[in-house]
Structures are given as structure tokens and as C-alpha cells.
Design a protein around this motif. Structure first.
Motif, PDB file in Angstrom:
ATOM      1  N   ILE A 202       0.796  -1.091   0.072  1.00  0.00           N
ATOM      2  CA  ILE A 202       0.153   0.077  -0.226  1.00  0.00           C
ATOM      3  C   ILE A 202       0.908   1.253   0.086  1.00  0.00           C
ATOM      4  O   ILE A 202       1.650   1.706   1.079  1.00  0.00           O
ATOM      5  CB  ILE A 202      -0.840  -0.027   1.116  1.00  0.00           C
ATOM      6  CG1 ILE A 202      -1.911  -1.289   1.094  1.00  0.00           C
ATOM      7  CG2 ILE A 202      -1.779   1.319   1.095  1.00  0.00           C
ATOM      8  CD1 ILE A 202      -2.617  -1.423   2.341  1.00  0.00           C
ATOM      9  N   ALA A 203       1.054   2.009  -1.163  1.00  0.00           N
ATOM     10  CA  ALA A 203       2.200   2.983  -1.382  1.00  0.00           C
ATOM     11  C   ALA A 203       1.150   4.432  -0.732  1.00  0.00           C
ATOM     12  O   ALA A 203       2.064   5.108  -0.330  1.00  0.00           O
ATOM     13  CB  ALA A 203       2.539   3.025  -2.817  1.00  0.00           C
ATOM     14  N   GLU A 204       0.241   4.559  -0.730  1.00  0.00           N
ATOM     15  CA  GLU A 204      -0.516   5.592  -0.109  1.00  0.00           C
ATOM     16  C   GLU A 204      -1.791   5.079   0.550  1.00  0.00           C
ATOM     17  O   GLU A 204      -2.496   4.280   0.130  1.00  0.00           O
ATOM     18  CB  GLU A 204      -0.966   6.533  -1.262  1.00  0.00           C
ATOM     19  CG  GLU A 204      -0.058   7.109  -2.262  1.00  0.00           C
ATOM     20  CD  GLU A 204      -0.395   8.318  -3.403  1.00  0.00           C
ATOM     21  OE1 GLU A 204      -1.459   9.005  -2.914  1.00  0.00           O
ATOM     22  OE2 GLU A 204      -0.067   8.012  -4.471  1.00  0.00           O
ATOM     23  N   GLY A 205      -2.087   5.663   1.666  1.00  0.00           N
ATOM     24  CA  GLY A 205      -3.248   5.520   2.519  1.00  0.00           C
ATOM     25  C   GLY A 205      -3.907   6.565   3.358  1.00  0.00           C
ATOM     26  O   GLY A 205      -4.494   6.132   4.247  1.00  0.00           O
ATOM     27  N   GLY A 206      -3.737   7.701   2.759  1.00  0.00           N
ATOM     28  CA  GLY A 206      -4.290   9.010   3.699  1.00  0.00           C
ATOM     29  C   GLY A 206      -3.078   9.835   4.209  1.00  0.00           C
ATOM     30  O   GLY A 206      -1.955   9.621   4.012  1.00  0.00           O
ATOM     31  N   THR A 207      -3.751  10.855   4.796  1.00  0.00           N
ATOM     32  CA  THR A 207      -2.639  11.878   5.148  1.00  0.00           C
ATOM     33  C   THR A 207      -2.506  12.063   6.632  1.00  0.00           C
ATOM     34  O   THR A 207      -1.427  12.177   7.322  1.00  0.00           O
ATOM     35  CB  THR A 207      -2.832  13.196   4.545  1.00  0.00           C
ATOM     36  OG1 THR A 207      -4.259  13.556   4.789  1.00  0.00           O
ATOM     37  CG2 THR A 207      -2.653  13.159   3.045  1.00  0.00           C
ATOM     38  N   ARG A 208      -3.854  12.189   7.348  1.00  0.00           N
ATOM     39  CA  ARG A 208      -4.032  12.203   8.742  1.00  0.00           C
ATOM     40  C   ARG A 208      -5.027  11.247   9.255  1.00  0.00           C
ATOM     41  O   ARG A 208      -6.000  11.240   8.676  1.00  0.00           O
ATOM     42  CB  ARG A 208      -4.064  13.493   9.219  1.00  0.00           C
ATOM     43  CG  ARG A 208      -2.989  14.638   8.640  1.00  0.00           C
ATOM     44  CD  ARG A 208      -3.387  16.089   9.298  1.00  0.00           C
ATOM     45  NE  ARG A 208      -3.231  16.077  10.745  1.00  0.00           N
ATOM     46  CZ  ARG A 208      -3.711  17.195  11.202  1.00  0.00           C
ATOM     47  NH1 ARG A 208      -3.745  18.417  10.774  1.00  0.00           N
ATOM     48  NH2 ARG A 208      -3.684  17.209  12.679  1.00  0.00           N
ATOM     49  N   PRO A 209      -4.918  10.663  10.569  1.00  0.00           N
ATOM     50  CA  PRO A 209      -5.904   9.977  10.759  1.00  0.00           C
ATOM     51  C   PRO A 209      -7.390  10.439  11.255  1.00  0.00           C
ATOM     52  O   PRO A 209      -8.400   9.657  11.079  1.00  0.00           O
ATOM     53  CB  PRO A 209      -5.360   9.526  12.338  1.00  0.00           C
ATOM     54  CG  PRO A 209      -4.025   9.698  12.261  1.00  0.00           C
ATOM     55  CD  PRO A 209      -3.948  10.756  11.567  1.00  0.00           C
ATOM     56  N   ASN A 210      -7.157  11.823  11.392  1.00  0.00           N
ATOM     57  CA  ASN A 210      -8.784  12.412  11.526  1.00  0.00           C
ATOM     58  C   ASN A 210      -9.294  12.882  10.097  1.00  0.00           C
ATOM     59  O   ASN A 210     -10.344  13.554  10.274  1.00  0.00           O
ATOM     60  CB  ASN A 210      -8.655  13.545  12.475  1.00  0.00           C
ATOM     61  CG  ASN A 210      -7.908  14.675  12.094  1.00  0.00           C
ATOM     62  OD1 ASN A 210      -6.979  14.314  11.185  1.00  0.00           O
ATOM     63  ND2 ASN A 210      -7.961  15.890  12.416  1.00  0.00           N
ATOM     64  N   ILE A 211      -8.698  12.536   9.117  1.00  0.00           N
ATOM     65  CA  ILE A 211      -9.439  12.610   7.572  1.00  0.00           C
ATOM     66  C   ILE A 211      -9.533  11.270   7.101  1.00  0.00           C
ATOM     67  O   ILE A 211      -8.661  10.409   6.893  1.00  0.00           O
ATOM     68  CB  ILE A 211      -8.531  13.568   7.002  1.00  0.00           C
ATOM     69  CG1 ILE A 211      -8.080  14.906   7.461  1.00  0.00           C
ATOM     70  CG2 ILE A 211      -9.050  13.781   5.599  1.00  0.00           C
ATOM     71  CD1 ILE A 211      -7.083  15.573   6.759  1.00  0.00           C
ATOM     72  N   ILE A 212     -11.052  11.289   6.496  1.00  0.00           N
ATOM     73  CA  ILE A 212     -11.369   9.855   5.836  1.00  0.00           C
ATOM     74  C   ILE A 212     -10.438   9.978   4.602  1.00  0.00           C
ATOM     75  O   ILE A 212     -10.758  10.929   3.868  1.00  0.00           O
ATOM     76  CB  ILE A 212     -12.777  10.025   5.810  1.00  0.00           C
ATOM     77  CG1 ILE A 212     -13.559   9.961   6.744  1.00  0.00           C
ATOM     78  CG2 ILE A 212     -13.107   8.746   4.500  1.00  0.00           C
ATOM     79  CD1 ILE A 212     -13.310   8.571   7.742  1.00  0.00           C
ATOM     80  N   PRO A 213      -9.602   9.043   4.231  1.00  0.00           N
ATOM     81  CA  PRO A 213      -8.605   9.009   3.281  1.00  0.00           C
ATOM     82  C   PRO A 213      -9.452   9.033   1.886  1.00  0.00           C
ATOM     83  O   PRO A 213     -10.462   8.461   1.572  1.00  0.00           O
ATOM     84  CB  PRO A 213      -7.937   7.832   3.392  1.00  0.00           C
ATOM     85  CG  PRO A 213      -8.049   7.238   4.630  1.00  0.00           C
ATOM     86  CD  PRO A 213      -9.226   8.086   5.182  1.00  0.00           C
TER      87      PRO A 213
END
Length: 399
Positions: free
Chosen positions: A222-233
């Protein structure tokens, strides 16, 4: 009059010190894909000094072609040099020895030709950069660099001797999932989670492995999975390599992966874009088609030159290489040969072992065998005809 084998043996051994020095220089200065300027210059200088007509920067900035021609007509025998290294661990794939073997084989065959002045033939040493993921040979094929070559040979150092290793076709791919961002605490129901799609797809790939044939391979991250935990990716990406025993089987495996990616997108409400490298792109490596007549000749000659490490092991799965692409356009061989190392390739211990006295001796032995095959091609037109007939039959069986 000395036999062709004796002439080849003497020619290679007479140049053993300079060949070892040539290989050692490349080993001491490892260069990454398409950056092999020192290796390019070192090899072309050597070949030019030994009477070959050299085309520097042939089709690619760090590729070359060196030719020796005797008489008119006759077959064109190709020998491959590789010389790129690995990041951080140098010549841990032993490409300095591949370069040495290609040059030494050309010197041996040239000596056999010179001892038989009525024989007509061409020797082509092809310098091919960027095997380690850069697909130099793929680019050279696209540029028609192998046109006119009748057979092509190289040998790869390893811990073991394999005559016809199972060298897999490989393709790189990616899946990019697009969802919708939302606050993960305040309104998560407004989001469409692209990371969920990637996790779903990754899990499905892991389950697919159980159903793959034993010689197929599948690697993914998984090369990209979101930016911050409090944002739904809103975006995620998978990167994957797929390998199979033939290009045809690889196509079927690609279809399965595409279905998995689409299903993961549907299950999570995301959109998905699935991409694969095209077959004429450097990241697509074909499986190696080992020419049966050539490898039979190699085995006979190699043993006759009394290798220090003579044990041959059963063929097994052995990674991927752009020499596979060459083997689809020219009858080819790609055996592995033991250099007396107990380490696997792509490790620091193997890099250390790729510049030992015994490694160079093993390299000269396989070079002599490839020289002797070249002489078989020159001296026996029926042998070359059988090689080409077998090549066409192998291609037909894979279509």
C-alpha cells in the motif's frame, strides 16, 4: 593443428589477467542503471584495444556495440554484457562478471575464427545497461539493436549452476482508489474511504496467492493510505509486481488482479484506476526462452573446460530479467554459474564474492563454453538451422 577448444582455451587464458582487471575496475566503481559511464568507457576502451569496431553510446547513452567481422557473410553471434549495480550494495548481482564473460567469450571466438581464415562470421558484443529495473534491453529491442544477430548468449553468476533457470515474466502495476474526504470524528458518514478499498484489495490479493500456480509470484504494497488519522482518506494506492512462467500466463493473471481492484472499489463506493506497464515499456520483462540446442551445446562444452564447481542443480524459479525479452526475438541462453559463493545474489556477501580469484576463474570457464557454441554456429550450418527451427517452435508453443 590445435582444436577449436584448445584455441579458445588458450586465447581466454592468455587474457586472464587483463580480463580480471577489467572486471575488477567495474566492481570497484559500481554505477546504477543508466549511470554506467565508467563501465561503458572501460569496456569499450578494452574492446577497441583488442581489435573490435566499437559503437559507443549505441542507441542509449550507456549502451555500446562492439563488432569483429571476418570474411563476407556467415552468422552473427551475440554476447551480452551487463554492468549496472544495485543501490547501496554494489555489484551484489555480479554484473561485473557478466561483462567479463561477454568480453572473454568474444575473444575466444575471435581466436577460433582467426585460426580458420576461410570462415566468415560476425561477433557482436552488446553492452546493455540498466538490467536492474531499467529495462535497457527492452529499449534496445525497440530501437532494433538486435536486428541481424542470429544467436545471443549470456551467463549469470550465482551460488549454483543451473542450465535453464525458470526466469519469470514480470509486469509492474498500480491501482489508485479515489473516495471522498470527511472529518473522521465529526461526520465520518459523509466520507468514502479510499484506504478501505486498498485494504480490501490487498487482502483479496493475499487470498489469491493460495490459488496461484507454484511458479507464479505476486508482491504488493500500500503505497498511499491517507494523510492524517482524522481525515477519511480520499485517495489510496497499491503498487504491485506480478510474475508468471510465460507472457501469456502473465496476461491471465493481470485480468484477475484487475477484477480484484474493481471489486474492492465497488465494495467501498470508490472509483479506481488500474494501470500496467505496456509490453514495450522497460518495466515489462518477458520470461526467458532457453533455446534447447544452444543449452545442450553449452552444457557439453562447459563440462569439457573442467569447471571448478561442476555440480549442476535442478532448474528452479529464479527472478526476472530483460534478457527474457531478448529471448523472444533471438535464440538465447541464460544459464547461471557458481562462483563458489554460499550467499544469494542481491546480498553484501555475494557482492564481496563477485571479485574473488575463484569467481573470475568460473567466469572464464563459462566464457569458453559460450565461445565454443559460437564456433559450432559458424562451423556447422545445420546446427544453426536446428537452433532457429527450435526457436520458432518454442515461440509457437507460447502463442
Amino acid at each position: 593443428m590445435a582444436s577449436s577448444s584448445d584455441i579458445i582455451d588458450r586465447a581466454v587464458e592468455e587474457n586472464s589477467d587483463s580480463l580480471k582487471e577489467l572486471s575488477g575496475k567495474i566492481w570497484e566503481k559500481p554505477e546504477l542503471a543508466y549511470e554506467e559511464t565508467f563501465a561503458h568507457d572501460t569496456l569499450t576502451d578494452y574492446l577497441e584495444q583488442h581489435g573490435f569496431q566499437v559503437d559507443r553510446k549505441f542507441k542509449l547513452d550507456t549502451a555500446f556495440r562492439a563488432v569483429y567481422k571476418q570474411g563476407s557473410g556467415g552468422p552473427n553471434i551475440g554476447y551480452i554484457c551487463e554492468y549496472d549495480a544495485l543501490p547501496g550494495i554494489g555489484h551484489a548481482c555480479g554484473h561485473n562478471l557478466i561483462a567479463e564473460a561477454g568480453v572473454a567469450a568474444a575473444l575466444g571466438l575471435r581466436a577460433a575464427l582467426q585460426a580458420n581464415p576461410s570462415a566468415g562470421a560476425t561477433i557482436t558484443v552488446m553492452g546493455t545497461p540498466a538490467e536492474e529495473g531499467g529495462g535497457g534491453k527492452v529499449k534496445l529491442i525497440t530501437a532494433n539493436a538486435f536486428d541481424g544477430i542470429d544467436v545471443c548468449m549470456m551467463a549469470h553468476p550465482e551460488a549454483t549452476n543451473m542450465l535453464s533457470p525458470i526466469v519469470l515474466a514480470v509486469n509492474h502495476g498500480s491501482a489508485t482508489f479515489t473516495g471522498r474526504a470527511a472529518h473522521a470524528a465529526a461526520a465520518p458518514w459523509e466520507g468514502v474511504n479510499a484506504l478501505d478499498a486498498a485494504v480490501n484489495a490487498y487482502t483479496a490479493l493475499a487470498m489469491l496467492r493460495q490459488q496461484l500456480k507454484p511458479d507464479c509470484r505476486l508482491h504488493a504494497i500500500i503505497a498511499e493510505g491517507g494523510t492524517r488519522p482524522n481525515i477519511i482518506p480520499e485517495r489510496s494506492a497499491l503498487r504491485f509486481y506480478i510474475r508468471a512462467t510465460t507472457d501469456k500466463e502473465l496476461h491471465g493473471l493481470k485480468d484477475k488482479l484487475t477484477t480484484i481492484m474493481q471489486a474492492a472499489a465497488t465494495a467501498t463506493g470508490c472509483d479506481v484506476k488500474v494501470e500496467y506497464d505496456a509490453e514495450d515499456r522497460p518495466a515489462h520483462y518477458s520470461n526467458v526462452i532457453t533455446n534447447e540446442r544452444l543449452i545442450e551445446s553449452y552444457a557439453k562444452h562447459w563440462q569439457s573446460f573442467k569447471p571448478a564447481f561442476p555440480t549442476v542443480v535442478p532448474n528452479r524459479v529464479w527472478a526476472s530479467t530483460d534478457m527474457g525479452n531478448v529471448s523472444y526475438v533471438v535464440p538465447s541462453i541464460h544459464p547461471t554459474f557458481s562462483i563458489g559463493s554460499t550467499a544469494n545474489i542481491h546480498t553484501r556477501p555475494f557482492a564481496d564474492d563477485a571479485n574473488t580469484t575463484q569467481a573470475h576463474a568460473a567466469t572464464r570457464c563459462v566464457a569458453k563454453a559460450m565461445s565454443a557454441i559460437g564456433w559450432n554456429v559458424v562451423a556447422d550450418s545445420s546446427f544453426l538451422a536446428a537452433v532457429k527451427d527450435g526457436f520458432q517452435k518454442q515461440l509457437a508453443s507460447l502463442s
